[in-house]
Design a protein around this motif. Structure first.
Motif, mmCIF file in Angstrom:
data_model
loop_
_atom_site.group_PDB
_atom_site.id
_atom_site.type_symbol
_atom_site.label_atom_id
_atom_site.label_comp_id
_atom_site.label_asym_id
_atom_site.label_seq_id
_atom_site.Cartn_x
_atom_site.Cartn_y
_atom_site.Cartn_z
ATOM 1 N N SER A 154 32.245 45.346 45.800
ATOM 2 C CA SER A 154 32.440 46.129 44.585
ATOM 3 C C SER A 154 32.455 45.169 43.394
ATOM 4 N N LYS A 155 31.521 45.381 42.452
ATOM 5 C CA LYS A 155 31.437 44.479 41.295
ATOM 6 C C LYS A 155 32.593 44.741 40.346
ATOM 7 N N ARG A 156 33.011 46.007 40.215
ATOM 8 C CA ARG A 156 34.099 46.344 39.302
ATOM 9 C C ARG A 156 35.182 47.113 40.032
#
Length: 156
Positions: A154-156
């Motif tokens: 998950s990037k964010r």
């Protein structure tokens, strides 16, 4: 003179080591016993001369292994050795799933056949029935969802 004798002994043809002699291994009741393994499954097999019945965990093997492919796997060593209908097999299997249990039973029957009739060893070895299939499930590692699968990024 002694040196000449020594050199003659060196030139004499050396005896080749004899091939291992396989002998019949039977228990007190005239049965051949062997253990077969595959994945997490273990099969204990007793082989006696008889009408060709295969009993697995006190059930007929067609009832225990409902799929035709598994029944074929169990019968492979007996058919390959051309001994159909000559031996009764009584076996107990535990651990693993049905596919692993069928493979373990095949391995156990093959070993028991070689214990009962040592001359079948070459035929069964050539067919690959005496080799234990060592492929097992890879263990789960820490920091991973499964053995190799990572958690979703998950990037964010």
């Amino acid at each position: 003179m002694a040196a000449d004798l020594q050199s003659l002994q060196d030139l004499a043809p050396q005896e080749e080591p004899a091939a291992p002699v396989h002998v019949q291994k039977l228990d007190g009741l005239g049965r051949a016993y062997a253990t077969g393994k595959r994945k997490d499954a273990v099969a204990r097999v007793w082989l006696t001369p008889g009408a060709g019945r295969i009993i697995v965990n006190n059930k007929d093997f067609t009832e225990f292994f409902a799929r035709p492919v598994l029944q074929m796997i169990v019968q492979q060593p007996i058919v390959h050795a051309e001994r159909s209908g000559q031996f009764d097999v009584k076996a107990t299997v535990s651990g693993g799933g049905l596919s692993g249990q069928a493979g373990a039973l095949r391995h156990g029957i093959s070993k028991a056949l070689t214990y009962y009739e040592p001359e079948l060893r070459g035929v069964l070895k050539k067919g690959g029935f005496l080799t234990r299939d060592s492929r097992t499930v890879e263990r789960k590692k820490y920091g991973k969802a499964k053995a190799r699968r990572s958690f979703q990024f998950s990037k964010r």
